[in-house]
Design a protein around this motif. Structure first.
Motif, PDB file in Angstrom:
ATOM      1  N   LEU A  93      37.549  34.870  40.080  1.00 26.15           N
ATOM      2  CA  LEU A  93      38.019  33.852  41.020  1.00 26.15           C
ATOM      3  C   LEU A  93      36.924  32.823  41.278  1.00 26.15           C
ATOM      4  O   LEU A  93      37.200  31.615  41.334  1.00 26.15           O
ATOM      5  CB  LEU A  93      38.462  34.502  42.331  1.00 26.15           C
ATOM      6  N   GLN A  94      35.696  33.287  41.421  1.00 26.50           N
ATOM      7  CA  GLN A  94      34.568  32.360  41.609  1.00 26.50           C
ATOM      8  C   GLN A  94      34.441  31.410  40.425  1.00 26.50           C
ATOM      9  O   GLN A  94      34.243  30.198  40.587  1.00 26.50           O
ATOM     10  CB  GLN A  94      33.279  33.145  41.796  1.00 26.50           C
ATOM     11  N   GLU A 118      44.165  36.218  40.239  1.00 21.40           N
ATOM     12  CA  GLU A 118      43.042  36.982  40.791  1.00 21.40           C
ATOM     13  C   GLU A 118      43.221  37.244  42.288  1.00 21.40           C
ATOM     14  O   GLU A 118      42.872  38.325  42.784  1.00 21.40           O
ATOM     15  CB  GLU A 118      41.723  36.236  40.549  1.00 21.40           C
ATOM     16  N   ILE A 119      43.769  36.264  42.999  1.00 19.17           N
ATOM     17  CA  ILE A 119      43.997  36.463  44.439  1.00 19.17           C
ATOM     18  C   ILE A 119      45.041  37.546  44.669  1.00 19.17           C
ATOM     19  O   ILE A 119      44.888  38.404  45.546  1.00 19.17           O
ATOM     20  CB  ILE A 119      44.436  35.130  45.092  1.00 19.17           C
ATOM     21  N   LYS A 161      36.695  39.151  42.016  1.00 21.01           N
ATOM     22  CA  LYS A 161      35.900  38.186  42.775  1.00 21.01           C
ATOM     23  C   LYS A 161      35.092  37.284  41.839  1.00 21.01           C
ATOM     24  O   LYS A 161      34.998  36.069  42.052  1.00 21.01           O
ATOM     25  CB  LYS A 161      34.965  38.916  43.738  1.00 21.01           C
ATOM     26  N   MET A 180      44.129  32.683  51.579  1.00 22.85           N
ATOM     27  CA  MET A 180      43.825  32.119  50.259  1.00 22.85           C
ATOM     28  C   MET A 180      45.095  31.610  49.588  1.00 22.85           C
ATOM     29  O   MET A 180      45.122  30.509  49.018  1.00 22.85           O
ATOM     30  CB  MET A 180      43.182  33.179  49.369  1.00 22.85           C
ATOM     31  N   LEU A 209      36.556  33.739  50.222  1.00 18.05           N
ATOM     32  CA  LEU A 209      36.026  34.674  49.231  1.00 18.05           C
ATOM     33  C   LEU A 209      34.703  35.261  49.698  1.00 18.05           C
ATOM     34  O   LEU A 209      34.445  36.463  49.540  1.00 18.05           O
ATOM     35  CB  LEU A 209      35.852  33.960  47.892  1.00 18.05           C
ATOM     36  N   ASN A 210      33.871  34.422  50.291  1.00 14.73           N
ATOM     37  CA  ASN A 210      32.594  34.908  50.827  1.00 14.73           C
ATOM     38  C   ASN A 210      32.809  35.885  51.990  1.00 14.73           C
ATOM     39  O   ASN A 210      32.032  36.835  52.169  1.00 14.73           O
ATOM     40  CB  ASN A 210      31.736  33.734  51.297  1.00 14.73           C
ATOM     41  N   GLN A 235      36.745  29.231  48.923  1.00 16.06           N
ATOM     42  CA  GLN A 235      35.390  29.735  48.675  1.00 16.06           C
ATOM     43  C   GLN A 235      34.849  30.462  49.899  1.00 16.06           C
ATOM     44  O   GLN A 235      34.260  31.549  49.794  1.00 16.06           O
ATOM     45  CB  GLN A 235      34.470  28.573  48.310  1.00 16.06           C
ATOM     46  N   THR A 239      43.513  40.936  43.979  1.00 19.50           N
ATOM     47  CA  THR A 239      42.624  41.303  45.090  1.00 19.50           C
ATOM     48  C   THR A 239      43.429  41.847  46.261  1.00 19.50           C
ATOM     49  O   THR A 239      43.060  42.844  46.889  1.00 19.50           O
ATOM     50  CB  THR A 239      41.800  40.080  45.535  1.00 19.50           C
TER      51      THR A 239
END
Length: 291
Positions: A225-226, A256-257, A222, A276, A170-171, A167, A260
């Motif tokens: 993934l969230q 998703e990772i 994103k 990640m 991701l931020n 998390q 990305t």
């Protein structure tokens, strides 16, 4: 709260002048892989015990051992002399035929042979003793489940730490998003301008750049993934026997990772993606242990 498939439990009680012991060992497995070993006199209970264990433990590689030991000497097992004599004769014959040396310690050799202790299998087993076997297995099951819950709590804390780390990563991506597209656009224009004697339509170039940059947009990845991170924590906290579901969620997170990373086109963002993946792989390894 989740449970681990790793567990151990033991139960002991006395019934009908016999000490009954049950031990259960459980490891991770995709399905229920159950082995039940009970003395021959309790063989009639094997199917019932298998159903008990399967219902309570769900899945895993589970070994169940039940043993019985007479408390007083009157009920102790008797040596089967005829069986011992037969084994000794067979070993002597094999030694002569194959030219092998006979055992130096006959006692230890013969006592390891099967059925060297007499058991009256025709004698009816007292109901108290059968009930004792059921109860001692229940005790072992309760201890195993408690062990699994304790291990499950450790796994839950581990997962939450790893999800929190993903998390945060991701931020961290957000700080590069505002400048990433401008850098990509500037780099493409700079490379184009280095080409000599090339005339191009700037309006058309702008349209193509917009189209290209839109393909690199990771907003949807994103968001998904969230959602997967949130769903993982929800599943972790609200239900038992969700190991397979957690595994599926991990697969979606990985998708998703990876997307990305392939779209990022940015060194710092790709480093974040690698971190990640590292945290996610650690989660996947431990999810295999979840019931």
């Amino acid at each position: 709260m989740i449970q681990s498939m790793t567990g151990f439990g033991k139960g002991v009680l006395v019934a009908n002048n016999k000490k009954l012991t049950a031990e259960i060992k459980s490891l991770n497995s995709k399905q229920m892989d159950l082995q039940v070993k009970v003395p021959l006199v309790y063989r009639e209970l094997e199917l019932e015990l298998r159903n008990m264990v399967t219902k309570e433990l769900g899945r895993g590689k589970v070994d169940v051992y039940v043993s019985s030991e007479s408390i007083d000497s009157a009920g102790a097992s008797q040596l089967n002399v005829e069986m011992l004599r037969s084994y000794k004769t067979q070993v002597e014959n094999v030694s002569r035929e194959l030219g092998l040396a006979e055992p130096s310690d006959w006692y230890s050799t013969l006592l390891r042979m099967p059925d060297v202790f007499k058991q009256d299998l025709n004698e009816a087993v007292a109901q108290e003793e059968l009930d004792g076997v059921r109860e001692v297995v229940r005790q072992a099951l309760q201890a195993t489940v408690e062990f699994r819950k304790q291990e499950g709590e450790k796994l839950s804390n581990f997962f939450k730490e790893k999800i929190a780390a993903i998390q945060q990563l991701l931020n961290d991506i957000d700080q590069y998003e505002s400048t990433r597209t401008e850098k990509i656009k500037g780099r493409l224009i700079e490379q184009l301008e280095q080409l000599e004697k090339v005339d191009y339509d700037k309006n058309r170039l702008e349209q193509e750049l917009i189209f290209y940059i839109e393909k690199l947009d990771i907003t949807e990845e994103k968001i998904r993934l969230q959602n997967h991170l949130n769903y993982f924590i929800e599943t972790l906290d609200c239900a038992e026997r969700q190991g397979k579901k957690l595994g599926f969620i991990c697969q979606e997170m990985g998708r998703e990772i990876n997307t990305t990373g392939s779209k990022s086109n940015h060194a710092e963002m790709q480093k974040i993606v690698v971190e990640m993946k590292d945290h996610l792989e650690q989660i996947k390894e431990q999810v295999l242990n979840v019931l």
